[in-house]
Structures are given as structure tokens and as C-alpha cells.
Design a protein around this motif. Structure first.
Motif, PDB file in Angstrom:
ATOM      1  N   PRO A   1      76.421 -34.632   3.923  1.00  0.00           N
ATOM      2  CA  PRO A   1      75.362 -33.857   3.301  1.00  0.00           C
ATOM      3  C   PRO A   1      74.594 -34.479   2.853  1.00  0.00           C
TER       4      PRO A   1
ATOM      5  N   GLY B   1      73.340 -29.363   5.265  1.00  0.00           N
ATOM      6  CA  GLY B   1      74.647 -29.135   4.731  1.00  0.00           C
ATOM      7  C   GLY B   1      75.785 -29.100   5.803  1.00  0.00           C
ATOM      8  N   VAL B   2      76.961 -29.359   5.072  1.00  0.00           N
ATOM      9  CA  VAL B   2      78.038 -29.575   6.064  1.00  0.00           C
ATOM     10  C   VAL B   2      79.191 -28.721   5.575  1.00  0.00           C
ATOM     11  N   ARG B   3      80.004 -28.177   6.439  1.00  0.00           N
ATOM     12  CA  ARG B   3      81.420 -27.369   5.794  1.00  0.00           C
ATOM     13  C   ARG B   3      82.482 -27.817   6.799  1.00  0.00           C
TER      14      ARG B   3
ATOM     15  N   HIS C   1      77.205 -27.321  11.445  1.00  0.00           N
ATOM     16  CA  HIS C   1      76.366 -27.880  10.266  1.00  0.00           C
ATOM     17  C   HIS C   1      74.790 -26.882  10.232  1.00  0.00           C
TER      18      HIS C   1
ATOM     19  N   ARG D   1      71.353 -23.392  12.525  1.00  0.00           N
ATOM     20  CA  ARG D   1      72.989 -23.375  12.327  1.00  0.00           C
ATOM     21  C   ARG D   1      73.519 -23.246  13.977  1.00  0.00           C
TER      22      ARG D   1
ATOM     23  N   TYR E   1      75.735 -24.986   1.305  1.00  0.00           N
ATOM     24  CA  TYR E   1      75.933 -24.656   2.531  1.00  0.00           C
ATOM     25  C   TYR E   1      75.775 -23.330   2.319  1.00  0.00           C
TER      26      TYR E   1
ATOM     27  N   GLN F   1      73.142 -20.715   4.656  1.00  0.00           N
ATOM     28  CA  GLN F   1      73.570 -19.802   5.532  1.00  0.00           C
ATOM     29  C   GLN F   1      72.913 -18.354   5.044  1.00  0.00           C
TER      30      GLN F   1
END
Length: 420
Positions: A81, A103-105, A110, A128, A253, A257
């Protein structure tokens, strides 16, 4: 960061008013940089300080492969991130900038938030995967819109995978030139050049953060020779660079979202979905997709290294955006239903063509009145690398190619398309 799609003339409308040119899909298995770093650290304790000649040779061979760099950029954008300020510069234009949160998850696409800092219409863009939400901030009120993100974008902060065929094309039509090390946004970076193998592509220069592999700076160049002095003196047509950046950064993140879902819900006039994992697809404006083959078009001779990524139908006409209705009696009903007006509007076929790095758009449609006086000048502004080629086909269709690629590529594209 591939949400910042600086495509020619907003082609694809991926980022309203700010997009100027985008690139997608790189291969998996991209941990070469991480593994090499770990191996280097371990060997410092258990092996001699100087690596073997074989290891040096292997490292040099990998760094000379364009695929290696795309894999590094992909890995960095999907693992780290970051937040920072990106500046976009084009010849003969004022620089523009945006504040970016990435942001990454694990296991999820991403997310990017981009706040435009230097445009006349302030707005926030969130992306997204293939869903993109736009929020305009206008005099104390907000407008919202959902879009489908374009499948072709800039080779900047690559965060999606490219197909193996595209990677092979890049390796075949570009050669890597090492250009030393420099500091970018207060980070040590490796500078490399991508030199095209023919006159159908532009040369590029990249700066990669040494530790993470994050792409910090990108340039499209106009140069006549391939030696190192030519790189230093090359004319910069377009540039995207971090003015400042934090890697890694505490980017939330879930907050990104939720904001995207609120924009989608605002456009639909309903409450946001309860589940934070629900994609922000409701309300998205997705253009009807098709293909050249479905519309009866084929290439006499394919453009070497280029493939058609996707084709869309666009409806022409429509006029300016409506202003908000003031308080008072409702307006009189229109004499003709809107549906009938839309049905009479001509359509334009747009196809996005790319070699994985360079890209342009092909438009096929009826002969139309000329655009405003400023439009042709902007489209053919070679100082920014954007060019145009067109021709009439069978006195019924006009084929136009527009993009930041050499004129030879555009001319080849419009001449090669025909109906068998």
C-alpha cells in the motif's frame, strides 16, 4: 495507480477530464525480486560477500528482459500500500497533479482513490477492479457516477496481470537499456529504457524503487538514436511521476471500499449495501461491447505486435450536461420521447489496440461534422505525442486512429481495416 489512465483525448473516458493515456494483465509468478533479495541477505551470513560470476550473469540476463520489469512492477503494486502525490506533465500543457491512496488486501482486487488537485472541476475517483466511481465536488453539492474502468491504461504502477501473449510481445518488440541509478521522490531508483525494435512504437524510460520494485516515474520520449547520450537529451513527450510518496503507507482498504459503495448508492438513490465485500457494481455505466469480427471488419495485414483489446459501441450526440433544475413548476413534457431521440442517434465503434505498452484507439463510424476548431489541433499535437490518421471506406464509414504512438502505426491501422 492504474486508475490514473492518461489516455489520448480521454479515450475510453476512464477518468473523466483527467485521463490522458492507460495497460493491463501481467503474468503471475512475480516474486523474483523478493526471492533475489532474500537470497542476497541470507548469503551475506553464510557465503562470501562477492556473488559468483554465474549469479551475476543470471541477474544481468533477467534485468535485460522486459518481462522481468513488468513482473516487478506488478508484484510491487499488488503487495505494497502507498500514498503520494503524482504529477502529470505533457509538452505545451500545464502540469496536473493528483493525490493517490493505494490499498491492498490479500485475495481481493486492489483499491485506489485519486483526488484531483489541479483541475477546474474538483473530484474524487475510486477504482476497484473493473468498477470505477466518480464524485464531483461543485459549489457545495456532489454529483456521482459509476463507470466501467477501461481495459487499457498506462504502464504506470502496474497492478493487474497481463496475459502471457502480451508479455511475449513486449519482449519481442522492446529492448531494455540500463540507465543507472537516480533518486525519485526521495527514494533510490533504478533507471531503465525500453527501446522499440521498429518505427511502430515509442521509446520509454522508467524509474523503479530499488527495494520494493514500485514504479516511481514514467516517461514517453522522442529520440533519434539509441546510445546513452541520446537518452539524456531525448525530448520528453509525456511524464508521470511521484512528487512525494510513502511506501508502505497506512491505507485503510475498508474505508476506501465503503466510500466507493456510498458513491454507488448515492447514484442509485438508495442506502449502501451492508456487506463491505459487495462489489460496487450497481449503477455502473458499462458500454456495450463487441468485436471487429462481429461487425464484419478484418485486418488485411495485422499490425505487428499489436492486438485489439476490446471494442465498444458509443452513442453520438447528446448535447451538454444538464444543469440542476431550479425550484418552481416542473418543465413541460418534451414533444418527442427521449427513447426515440436516442434511437435516431448514430453509433460509433471504438476499439482499443495495444502491444502491452503502447496503445491507441480506432474509431469506425459515419462521416460526421468536423469537431470544434480546437479539437483537431489537440488531437494532432505531436508535442504531446498524440497523433491521428483517418480515411473514408467505401464512402460509408470513416476510420480514425488516435493515440500516442508513431504516425506509421496509426496509418497502418486505418489502411489495413476492410470489410471482406
Amino acid at each position: 495507480m492504474n486508475a490514473i489512465v492518461f489516455s489520448h483525448l480521454n479515450l475510453g473516458r476512464g477518468l473523466p477530464g483527467f485521463a490522458k493515456t492507460p495497460l493491463h494483465k501481467a503474468a503471475a509468478g512475480v516474486l523474483a525480486l523478493t526471492l533475489a533479495t532474500c537470497a542476497g541477505v541470507n548469503s551475506a551470513w553464510s557465503q562470501p560477500a562477492q556473488p559468483s560470476a554465474a549469479r551475476q550473469t543470471a541477474g544481468q540476463a533477467a534485468a535485460s528482459d522486459p518481462v522481468y520489469w513488468f513482473q516487478r512492477w506488478h508484484h510491487a503494486a499488488t503487495q505494497y500500500p502507498y500514498m503520494g502525490t503524482v504529477t502529470v506533465t505533457q509538452a505545451h500543457e500545464q502540469p496536473r497533479s493528483a493525490r493517490v491512496w493505494h490499498g491492498v488486501r490479500k485475495g481481493q482486487p486492489h483499491m485506489d482513490r485519486i483526488d484531483m488537485l489541479s483541475d477546474d472541476a474538483p473530484r474524487t475517483v475510486l477504482r476497484r477492479g473493473r468498477d470505477m466511481a466518480v464524485q464531483w465536488h461543485e459549489k457545495g453539492r456532489h454529483r456521482h457516477a459509476m463507470h466501467e474502468a477501461p481495459p487499457v491504461g498506462m504502464p504506470f504502477l502496474l497492478s493487474e496481470q497481463m496475459e502471457q501473449a502480451q508479455l511475449r510481445q513486449i519482449a519481442q518488440y522492446y529492448r531494455v537499456v540500463p540507465l543507472g541509478r537516480q533518486r525519485v521522490a526521495n527514494y533510490q531508483a533504478e533507471a531503465i529504457g525500453f527501446l522499440p525494435a521498429d518505427n511502430l512504437r515509442m521509446p520509454y524510460r522508467f524509474w523503479t524503487e530499488q527495494q520494493t520494485g514500485l514504479l516511481l516515474k514514467w516517461q514517453m520520449l522522442d529520440m533519434q538514436r539509441a546510445d546513452k547520450p541520446a537518452w539524456d537529451k531525448a525530448r520528453v513527450l509525456q511524464e508521470i511521476a511521484f512528487a512525494d510518496v510513502q511506501i508502505p503507507a497506512p491505507v485503510d482498504y475498508a474505508m476506501l471500499q465503503n466510500l466507493m459503495q456510498e458513491i454507488a448508492a448515492s447514484q442509485e438513490g438508495r442506502r449502501p449495501p451492508k456487506s463491505p465485500s459487495t462489489p460496487a457494481a450497481p449503477g455502473s455505466h458499462r458500454l456495450p461491447t463487441t468485436s471487429l469480427q462481429e461487425q464484419g471488419w478484418v485486418w488485411r495485414k495485422p499490425l505487428p505486435g499489436y492486438t485489439v483489446k476490446q471494442c465498444y459501441w458509443r452513442r453520438l450526440g447528446g448535447g451538454p450536461r444538464k444543469e440542476p433544475r431550479k425550484e418552481g413548476p416542473p418543465p413541460a413534457p418534451a414533444e418527442q420521447p427521449v427513447a426515440n431521440k436516442n434511437a435516431a442517434q448514430p453509433r460509433l465503434l471504438q476499439c482499443l489496440v495495444t502491444d502491452g505498452l503502447s496503445h491507441f484507439s480506432v474509431f469506425i463510424g459515419p462521416q460526421l461534422p468536423p469537431p470544434p476548431a480546437h479539437a483537431p489541433k489537440r488531437m494532432q499535437e505531436e508535442g504531446a505525442g498524440v497523433r491521428m490518421a483517418s480515411r473514408m471506406y467505401a464512402n460509408s464509414h470513416k476510420i480514425t486512429a488516435v493515440g500516442a504512438v508513431p504516425q506509421a502505426a496509426l496509418q497502418h491501422a486505418v489502411e489495413a481495416l476492410y470489410r471482406p
